[in-house]
Scaffold this active site. Structure first.
Site, PDB file in Angstrom:
ATOM      1  N   TRP A  46       0.840  -1.215   0.000  1.00 27.46           N
ATOM      2  CA  TRP A  46       0.000   0.000   0.000  1.00 27.46           C
ATOM      3  C   TRP A  46       0.864   1.250   0.000  1.00 27.46           C
ATOM      4  O   TRP A  46       0.561   2.223  -0.681  1.00 27.46           O
ATOM      5  CB  TRP A  46      -0.963  -0.015   1.186  1.00 27.46           C
ATOM      6  N   ASP A  77      -2.129   6.497   6.176  1.00 29.14           N
ATOM      7  CA  ASP A  77      -3.137   5.536   5.734  1.00 29.14           C
ATOM      8  C   ASP A  77      -3.433   4.628   6.929  1.00 29.14           C
ATOM      9  O   ASP A  77      -2.600   3.806   7.313  1.00 29.14           O
ATOM     10  CB  ASP A  77      -2.576   4.732   4.550  1.00 29.14           C
ATOM     11  N   LYS A 130     -12.636  -2.326   6.771  1.00 28.22           N
ATOM     12  CA  LYS A 130     -11.952  -3.179   7.738  1.00 28.22           C
ATOM     13  C   LYS A 130     -12.506  -2.982   9.155  1.00 28.22           C
ATOM     14  O   LYS A 130     -12.910  -3.939   9.771  1.00 28.22           O
ATOM     15  CB  LYS A 130     -10.447  -2.925   7.730  1.00 28.22           C
TER      16      LYS A 130
HETATM   17  C1  PLP Z   1      -7.197  -2.500   2.381  1.00 27.92           C
HETATM   18  C2  PLP Z   1      -6.171  -1.439   2.408  1.00 27.92           C
HETATM   19  C3  PLP Z   1      -5.988  -0.562   1.327  1.00 27.92           C
HETATM   20  C4  PLP Z   1      -6.796  -0.670   0.060  1.00 27.92           C
HETATM   21  O1  PLP Z   1      -8.066  -0.213   0.285  1.00 27.92           O
HETATM   22  P1  PLP Z   1      -9.130  -0.050  -0.907  1.00 27.92           P
HETATM   23  O2  PLP Z   1     -10.309   0.451  -0.143  1.00 27.92           O
HETATM   24  O3  PLP Z   1      -9.307  -1.383  -1.526  1.00 27.92           O
HETATM   25  O4  PLP Z   1      -8.606   0.950  -1.857  1.00 27.92           O
HETATM   26  C5  PLP Z   1      -5.037   0.417   1.444  1.00 27.92           C
HETATM   27  N1  PLP Z   1      -4.277   0.544   2.543  1.00 27.92           N
HETATM   28  C6  PLP Z   1      -4.417  -0.293   3.595  1.00 27.92           C
HETATM   29  C7  PLP Z   1      -3.545  -0.118   4.796  1.00 27.92           C
HETATM   30  C8  PLP Z   1      -5.357  -1.305   3.550  1.00 27.92           C
HETATM   31  O5  PLP Z   1      -5.506  -2.144   4.593  1.00 27.92           O
END
Ligand code: PLP
Length: 357
Positions: free
Chosen positions: A101, A168, A192
């Protein structure tokens, strides 16, 4: 019977959130209409939005000079939207590369400005969080990924850096108290720990609204969404409603300090078994082990398929590891009850016994 859901995302939500959101699809709050068929500008929905924002502020203790935005496109869209809105062409963003990511966030930022990866754990398949790295003091911001969903490593501290921090927090937001004042932007896809897929939370310091000087498309402009209370266009009404239900659940259980306690208890239980049981081995180094995504492998590679088969009668779902790490990943998000972790631990112990028999 519902399964013990260790899936990495979209993932388990509190059972009452499933029940209440299902009910709202049939009829919302006794109004004779489904949540799916009401206007996003109706009082019913603006109340949902306002309560969600106020619960986010309360639970995370968000300072007054921040805006809370609900956007679409997931964290992946934020990889692009952050530099598009913040980074000018002649400015530099620093990245700590702790996984896929972070790599994607850096690649998108290169479209708009200069980037520099100042630390990386790529050489060891991202099994640790780089420490003691030096940030460029003349860079505009530092980008971090607080929890590395694929590799199971996590930053637990909201450290002060010499430059603003953007984080993030997709896979660990609301899992512990966070000092929001240490960040200029926090973003997280909802699917999540917050709600269902389709909505992304952005918490941004107001002084950065409208920062980058490029002409902006309205749909990609934080400032437009801030001025319109996230209602510039039709937001995913139902997804925001699932967030509200989850936020109410978090508050009822005692907020983020209580969540952190529970998450520590769950992850400790599983890591203790991984360390005790000679058939298994953890992926992340001990000090950086994530509480949300617990990655482990079998010491004997042949046991991997056998263990996946072995857990089937235990009603366990979603522990197969990500393809670049292999083995297993047990995601233990907020809504996963400790009883599910106990069942997984039992299965690991029974697997050990079956081998020694
Ligand atoms: C799941 C995740 C993403 C991707 O998220 P999307 O909603 O599919 O774009 C990005 N960063 C982290 C840390 C994640 O856990």
């Amino acid at each position: 019977m519902k399964k013990h859901n260790f899936g990495a995302g979209p993932s388990i939500l509190p059972q009452e959130v499933f029940e209440q959101s299902a009910q709202a699809c049939l009829e919302y709050n006794g109004i004779g209409l489904s949540i799916l068929e009401i206007s996003h500008r109706s009082k019913e929905f603006t109340d949902v939005l306002d309560e969600s924002i106020s619960l986010i502020k309360e639970l995370l203790n968000v300072p007054d000079d921040y805006s809370i935005l609900f956007l679409q496109g997931g964290a992946n869209m934020q990889f692009n939207m952050v530099p598009y809105n913040i980074l000018n062409e002649d400015e530099t963003a620093n990245f700590v590369e702790t996984g896929v990511w972070a790599t994607r966030a850096e690649a998108e930022s290169r479209l708009y400005g200069k980037t520099k990866i100042i630390a990386s754990s790529k050489e060891s398949n991202f099994n640790y969080i780089p420490k003691n790295f030096e940030v460029d003091e003349d860079a505009l911001y530092l980008h971090l990924t607080s929890n590395n969903t694929i590799y199971g490593t996590e930053f637990f501290e909201d450290k002060q850096y010499p430059i603003p921090v953007i984080c993030d927090m997709s896979s660990d937001i609301f899992s512990r108290p966070v000092d929001v004042s240490k960040y200029h932007i926090i973003y997280a896809g909802a699917q999540k720990n917050l709600g269902c897929a389709g909505i992304t939370l952005v918490i941004i310091k107001n002084e950065w609204l409208g920062r980058a000087k490029r002409p902006k498309s309205k749909m990609w402009d934080y400032e437009i969404f801030a001025k319109n209370n996230s209602l510039y266009n039709t937001p995913p009404v139902f997804a925001i409603y699932t967030c509200l239900l989850t936020l109410r659940w978090l508050k009822k259980l005692g907020g983020l300090a209580e969540m952190e306690k529970r998450n520590i208890a769950k992850s400790t239980l599983l890591y203790n078994e991984i360390d005790r049981n000679l058939l298994f081995k953890g992926h992340a180094v001990e000090e950086d082990r994530s509480r949300m995504n617990i990655n482990f492998i079998t010491t004997n590679p042949e046991d991997e398929v056998a263990f996946l088969e072995f857990v089937k009668p235990y009603n366990i779902h979603g522990i197969k590891g990500y393809r670049t790490v292999g083995g297993f990943r047990a995601s233990c998000y907020n809504a996963l009850p400790i009883e599910s972790v106990q069942v997984l631990v039992e299965a690991m112990q029974a697997f050990e016994k079956s081998k020694n028999a």
